[in-house]
Design a protein around this motif. Structure first.
Motif, PDB file in Angstrom:
ATOM      1  N   GLU A  11      57.159  26.106-142.494  1.00 27.06           N
ATOM      2  CA  GLU A  11      56.524  27.138-141.853  1.00 27.06           C
ATOM      3  C   GLU A  11      57.162  28.587-142.606  1.00 27.06           C
ATOM      4  O   GLU A  11      56.437  29.506-143.093  1.00 27.06           O
ATOM      5  N   TRP A  15      55.178  31.390-145.085  1.00 28.52           N
ATOM      6  CA  TRP A  15      55.085  32.715-144.905  1.00 28.52           C
ATOM      7  C   TRP A  15      55.537  33.357-146.258  1.00 28.52           C
ATOM      8  O   TRP A  15      54.949  34.595-146.647  1.00 28.52           O
ATOM      9  N   ILE A  47      55.287  46.194-145.348  1.00 26.73           N
ATOM     10  CA  ILE A  47      54.964  45.052-144.187  1.00 26.73           C
ATOM     11  C   ILE A  47      55.266  43.708-144.732  1.00 26.73           C
ATOM     12  O   ILE A  47      55.911  43.000-144.054  1.00 26.73           O
ATOM     13  N   LEU A  48      54.997  43.486-145.940  1.00 22.93           N
ATOM     14  CA  LEU A  48      55.345  42.085-146.714  1.00 22.93           C
ATOM     15  C   LEU A  48      56.958  41.958-146.624  1.00 22.93           C
ATOM     16  O   LEU A  48      57.208  40.850-146.377  1.00 22.93           O
ATOM     17  N   LEU A  50      59.024  43.243-144.573  1.00 21.95           N
ATOM     18  CA  LEU A  50      59.387  42.873-143.297  1.00 21.95           C
ATOM     19  C   LEU A  50      59.048  41.467-142.834  1.00 21.95           C
ATOM     20  O   LEU A  50      59.597  40.796-142.145  1.00 21.95           O
ATOM     21  N   ILE A  51      57.765  40.826-143.421  1.00 22.85           N
ATOM     22  CA  ILE A  51      57.441  39.675-143.005  1.00 22.85           C
ATOM     23  C   ILE A  51      58.652  38.674-143.680  1.00 22.85           C
ATOM     24  O   ILE A  51      59.051  37.805-143.118  1.00 22.85           O
ATOM     25  N   ALA A  54      61.554  38.774-141.753  1.00 25.19           N
ATOM     26  CA  ALA A  54      61.469  38.261-140.507  1.00 25.19           C
ATOM     27  C   ALA A  54      61.637  36.655-140.549  1.00 25.19           C
ATOM     28  O   ALA A  54      62.177  35.884-139.900  1.00 25.19           O
ATOM     29  N   ALA A  55      60.859  36.058-141.577  1.00 26.55           N
ATOM     30  CA  ALA A  55      60.718  34.674-141.993  1.00 26.55           C
ATOM     31  C   ALA A  55      62.042  34.081-142.358  1.00 26.55           C
ATOM     32  O   ALA A  55      62.286  32.940-141.629  1.00 26.55           O
ATOM     33  N   GLY A  57      64.963  35.347-141.292  1.00 30.15           N
ATOM     34  CA  GLY A  57      65.736  35.502-140.051  1.00 30.15           C
ATOM     35  C   GLY A  57      65.524  34.397-139.407  1.00 30.15           C
ATOM     36  O   GLY A  57      66.397  33.799-138.496  1.00 30.15           O
ATOM     37  N   GLN A  58      64.064  34.042-138.887  1.00 28.77           N
ATOM     38  CA  GLN A  58      63.744  32.870-138.084  1.00 28.77           C
ATOM     39  C   GLN A  58      64.168  31.455-138.717  1.00 28.77           C
ATOM     40  O   GLN A  58      64.681  30.696-137.737  1.00 28.77           O
ATOM     41  N   LEU A  60      67.177  31.402-140.397  1.00 30.09           N
ATOM     42  CA  LEU A  60      68.709  31.414-140.162  1.00 30.09           C
ATOM     43  C   LEU A  60      68.851  30.980-138.760  1.00 30.09           C
ATOM     44  O   LEU A  60      69.679  30.282-138.290  1.00 30.09           O
ATOM     45  N   ASP A  61      68.054  31.501-137.919  1.00 31.89           N
ATOM     46  CA  ASP A  61      68.220  31.343-136.600  1.00 31.89           C
ATOM     47  C   ASP A  61      67.955  30.080-136.236  1.00 31.89           C
ATOM     48  O   ASP A  61      68.613  29.522-135.211  1.00 31.89           O
ATOM     49  N   GLN A  62      66.955  29.264-136.867  1.00 35.28           N
ATOM     50  CA  GLN A  62      66.534  27.994-136.436  1.00 35.28           C
ATOM     51  C   GLN A  62      67.709  26.919-137.061  1.00 35.28           C
ATOM     52  O   GLN A  62      67.831  25.736-136.330  1.00 35.28           O
TER      53      GLN A  62
ATOM     54  N   TRP B 169      61.955  36.566-133.488  1.00 34.05           N
ATOM     55  CA  TRP B 169      61.356  36.517-134.968  1.00 34.05           C
ATOM     56  C   TRP B 169      59.929  36.515-135.030  1.00 34.05           C
ATOM     57  O   TRP B 169      59.088  36.879-135.984  1.00 34.05           O
ATOM     58  N   TRP B 172      58.155  39.417-134.111  1.00 32.66           N
ATOM     59  CA  TRP B 172      58.034  40.252-135.069  1.00 32.66           C
ATOM     60  C   TRP B 172      56.938  40.071-136.093  1.00 32.66           C
ATOM     61  O   TRP B 172      56.173  40.900-136.659  1.00 32.66           O
ATOM     62  N   LEU B 173      56.953  38.706-136.493  1.00 32.49           N
ATOM     63  CA  LEU B 173      55.846  38.272-137.521  1.00 32.49           C
ATOM     64  C   LEU B 173      54.481  38.559-136.887  1.00 32.49           C
ATOM     65  O   LEU B 173      53.644  38.786-137.551  1.00 32.49           O
ATOM     66  N   MET B 176      53.519  42.002-137.535  1.00 30.70           N
ATOM     67  CA  MET B 176      53.080  42.181-138.931  1.00 30.70           C
ATOM     68  C   MET B 176      51.818  41.580-139.340  1.00 30.70           C
ATOM     69  O   MET B 176      51.309  42.083-140.008  1.00 30.70           O
ATOM     70  N   LEU B 179      49.315  44.134-138.488  1.00 30.79           N
ATOM     71  CA  LEU B 179      49.532  45.154-139.335  1.00 30.79           C
ATOM     72  C   LEU B 179      48.855  44.817-140.769  1.00 30.79           C
ATOM     73  O   LEU B 179      48.319  45.757-141.054  1.00 30.79           O
ATOM     74  N   MET B 180      49.152  43.662-141.056  1.00 32.37           N
ATOM     75  CA  MET B 180      48.416  43.266-142.280  1.00 32.37           C
ATOM     76  C   MET B 180      46.963  43.487-142.287  1.00 32.37           C
ATOM     77  O   MET B 180      46.072  43.693-143.229  1.00 32.37           O
ATOM     78  N   TYR B 433      53.873  31.929-131.882  1.00 34.40           N
ATOM     79  CA  TYR B 433      53.423  33.414-132.041  1.00 34.40           C
ATOM     80  C   TYR B 433      52.774  33.991-130.848  1.00 34.40           C
ATOM     81  O   TYR B 433      52.014  33.247-130.031  1.00 34.40           O
ATOM     82  N   ALA B 490      69.719  37.278-131.027  1.00 40.27           N
ATOM     83  CA  ALA B 490      69.316  36.063-131.812  1.00 40.27           C
ATOM     84  C   ALA B 490      70.721  35.343-132.512  1.00 40.27           C
ATOM     85  O   ALA B 490      70.560  34.159-132.343  1.00 40.27           O
ATOM     86  N   PHE B 491      71.470  36.025-132.865  1.00 42.11           N
ATOM     87  CA  PHE B 491      72.601  35.485-133.748  1.00 42.11           C
ATOM     88  C   PHE B 491      73.762  35.173-132.940  1.00 42.11           C
ATOM     89  O   PHE B 491      74.505  34.231-133.107  1.00 42.11           O
TER      90      PHE B 491
END
Lengths: 238, 502
Positions: A11, A15, A47-48, A50-51, A54-55, A57-58, A60-62, B169, B172-173, B176, B179-180, B433, B490-491
């Motif tokens: 996943e 991204w 935006i890219l 930030l994507i 976020a990817a 971050g996701q 690390l979170d998982q 996350w 947020w994605l 985005m 937005l894209m 999502y 989240a963390f």
């Protein structure tokens, strides 16, 4: 201890590859604008970025929480977010991908086939290209049926796109009855008498409301005999 | 007193004209029906009707659209509650609790609450709109420039990121992605083509109506179809058991809070009812004692979302009529109606066509009142849609969506885009999502970029310029804190076991 699964990594890789692709493509339009020093590419690149954040971050979170990764209070239980499914094997994804590709193949195949077969009358509406389009649609529909036999969900996803891809050529009026019956069958309906009653009812209702009452011009198609049928329905109603 | 006299004058003009009465009731019923039929929305009806308003007077054309706006925002709640298909993005938070209530056999209670609260929110919003249009417009003109609007868009998106998806996350994605999608097409400052991949269709950008239809209506059909194919489909339970007065009274604070949120969100150009509904819902959950119950079928979730989005409808007319700035998709179509009659919405409308303004105000007021009267009758009829087996409803919804997507521009490629968005929505939802987040990002993306560019030009490309604008700074800080709070959660917060895992 890491709780990452292969799916999580795939996943995030998806991204990040998407970000890379769109970032590289952004150089195509990275032009200066006289009154705006950031240019046309700054906003999509932000935006890219930030994507990508976020990817990661996701991921690390998982890694920390696994599938039960962090969630806000409201979304946690709400059903919209995650529909777990049994249809997640690699074979299912491959077969679904093939089914979904069929409509897009139809969008380019007739012109290529016509040039290979040296068909001369290739302007939209002419008989030569029309015959090629019908043959291509029939062959692709047969392939669709072959793959949909074992993959009902993939077939349901692909049928509306196939219907939309054929709209320009075959028209709404001729395709809608087939589409209605197709969806009913894919949804598990097997009673022929029920389908024989519901299909004309739904079709008639749509025609009366949109064509007769609101005069909405729906696509008639440009391939005979579908084009003639569409025009006949419109003349009948209006 | 002058306001009251003007309102009486508008009412007399509205009901003294048989054609006006006909159009008013046509708009009320049309908005409710199109809002309530799964797969189409008030936007579909408005798109179909837009070319025909050329044959109406400007007064009738604008009045018809404003009535459709009020009743359509309410009508969209019905499908959100019954089928998990929000009629419009502003009804998305209604589905969070409304649909679980339907699955629990409480559809009638949810629909009844939506009727009551839509009417209350709309009527109060209309009254404030009539009294306060001029002073509020003056305040908005002086206090809200591009930096403030950009900051508000940022704040709205930050809040929306924490709603709807499985994780922050993914929320947020989702935004985005929206937005894209909004980036495709011409850049708002220099008109440079972006991500068109040499396809002429993409040069004009991806139209939001097919995308919305795809992400909401089509993807929902696919999700239900998968459930049918795998044998896990549960037919919604039927009920017409409306909430009692006592139940509604218990949520009076949520109603008042949502009216305030809805009105202030609605008044700001480009923000409108969508953010109002999300914020109304978000605040209700934040202030609630049992916030963990939100998303599982809590009546307060439906009440707060529906009050807020209808409270935004009256307020959304203020920037449109006072400044010429549309607040959303439907008000943008109203600009089209004005232009078809060689008029420009803006301050001059109040001077040149005061009759038009007051007929529209009166029509909106009575449209909201009629939600209460017609809504209960209609809801009892619409709830019976649940009796139709899904295999017969699904092809109808898909074909209605096809007509809706095609009617916007007469392009079959829009239908392809809609179904592709539906497939994308299906896979994204499976992965946790939020389709509502994608659509919000799509709608606010263009406004966000445009106002950011204008703000930077205004501030001579100095980011520190935001420090001199307290409202913008406050909104940016609030947005940043919302994001940081979610990241912290989240963390560093211990994750409770989700209810579905129990």
């Amino acid at each position: 201890m890491s709780k990452l699964r292969t799916g999580h990594i795939v996943e995030v890789a998806f991204w990040l590859l998407l970000v890379l692709f769109f970032f590289v493509y952004s150089f195509e339009f990275n032009q200066d604008i006289e009154i705006y020093k950031y240019g046309a590419a700054m906003w999509p690149r932000a935006i890219l970025l930030l994507i990508a954040i976020a990817a990661i971050g996701q991921l690390l979170d998982q890694r920390r929480n696994g599938d039960r990764s962090s969630s806000n209070t409201m979304a946690k239980a709400h059903e919209d977010s995650a529909q777990e499914s049994d249809n997640s094997s690699l074979g299912w994804y491959v077969s679904t991908f093939i089914l979904l590709a069929i409509p897009f193949i139809y969008m380019v195949l007739p012109e290529k086939a016509a040039s290979l077969m040296s068909v001369t009358d290739i302007a939209p509406g002419e008989a030569g290209i029309g015959r090629v389009k019908i043959i291509c649609a029939a062959v692709l529909f047969a392939i669709y049926l072959m793959f949909s036999w074992r993959n009902h969900v993939g077939a349901i996803l692909a049928l509306p796109i196939f219907f939309a891809a054929l709209l320009e050529d075959m028209g709404f009026y001729a395709l809608a009855p087939v589409f209605i019956v197709g969806i009913m069958i894919l949804m598990g309906e097997r009673r022929i008498n029920r389908m024989a009653m519901i299909m004309p009812f739904l079709y008639g209702l749509l025609m009366l409301f949109f064509v007769k009452l609101l005069y909405v011009g729906l696509p008639t198609g440009n391939v005979r005999p579908f084009y003639d049928f569409g025009n006949w329905v419109v003349t009948l109603l209006q | 007193m002058e306001t009251f006299n003007n309102f009486l004058g508008g009412t007399a003009a509205l009901f003294g004209d048989p054609m006006g009465v006909l159009i008013f009731f046509g708009g009320v019923i049309g908005g409710m029906l199109f809002g309530a039929i799964p797969g189409v929305s008030m936007l579909t009806l408005a798109a179909i009707l837009l070319p025909f308003t050329a044959h109406l007077s400007a007064e009738h054309g604008i009045m018809l659209f404003s009535v459709i706006y009020c009743t359509g925002v309410y009508g969209g709640a019905i499908t959100a509650i019954l089928f998990n298909i929000p009629g419009a993005p502003e009804n998305a938070p209604t589905a969070f609790d409304g649909y679980p209530m339907t699955l629990q056999g409480k559809a009638g209670k949810a629909v009844g609450a939506a009727v009551m609260c839509s009417a209350i929110g709309g009527v109060v919003s209309c009254i404030i709109m009539m009294i306060a249009t001029a002073p509020i417009a003056d305040w908005a003109i002086s206090a809200f420039g591009p930096p403030e609007i950009f900051a508000l868009v940022f704040f709205g998106l930050a809040v929306a990121a924490s709603v709807g998806a499985k994780t922050f996350w993914k929320g947020w994605l989702s935004i985005m992605i929206g937005l894209m999608i909004a980036v495709v097409g011409l850049d708002p400052v220099g008109g440079i083509e972006r991500y068109n991949f040499d396809m002429p269709y993409l040069a004009a950008g991806i139209h939001f109506i097919p995308t919305i239809l795809g992400f909401f209506a089509v993807s929902e059909i696919f999700v239900q179809a998968e459930k049918k194919a795998t044998g896990s489909y549960t037919a919604p339970k039927l009920s017409v058991d409306f909430p009692t007065f006592k139940e509604l009274w218990a949520h009076k604070i949520a109603v008042v809070r949502s009216i305030i949120i809805g009105f202030f969100c609605g008044i700001l150009p480009g923000i409108g009812a969508t953010l109002a509904a999300f914020m109304g819902y978000n605040e209700a959950a934040r202030w609630s004692k049992d916030r963990m119950e939100f998303g599982k079928g809590k009546l307060e979730g439906v009440i707060s979302s529906e009050t807020a989005n209808n409270a935004a409808t009256g307020a959304a007319m203020i920037p449109l009529l006072a400044l010429g700035l549309p607040g959303g998709a439907l008000t943008a179509m109203m600009v089209g109606v004005f232009q078809m009659h060689d008029m420009e919405p803006g301050p001059l409308v109040f001077i040149n066509s005061p009759d038009l303004v007051w007929v529209v105000f009166a029509a909106m007021f009575f449209a909201n009142v009629s939600i209460l009267l017609v809504g209960f009758l209609e809801a009892k009829t619409i709830v019976n849609l649940l009796r139709i087996p899904f295999q017969f409803l699904a092809p109808m919804i898909l074909l209605l969506a096809t007509v809706g997507a095609y009617a916007v521009r007469g392009l079959t490629i829009d239908v392809v885009v809609m179904f592709v968005a539906g497939v994308a929505g299906f896979f994204l939802r499976r992965s946790g999502y939020s389709v509502a987040g994608i659509v919000l990002g799509l709608i606010l993306g263009k406004i966000g970029e445009q106002t950011f560019a204008q703000a930077m030009q205004m501030l001579h490309f100095e980011f520190t310029g935001f420090f001199n604008r307290p409202i913008a700074l406050g909104l940016l800080i609030a947005g940043a804190l919302t994001i940081l709070g979610s990241i912290y959660g989240a963390f560093f917060k211990k994750q409770p076991v989700p209810a579905s895992d129990n």
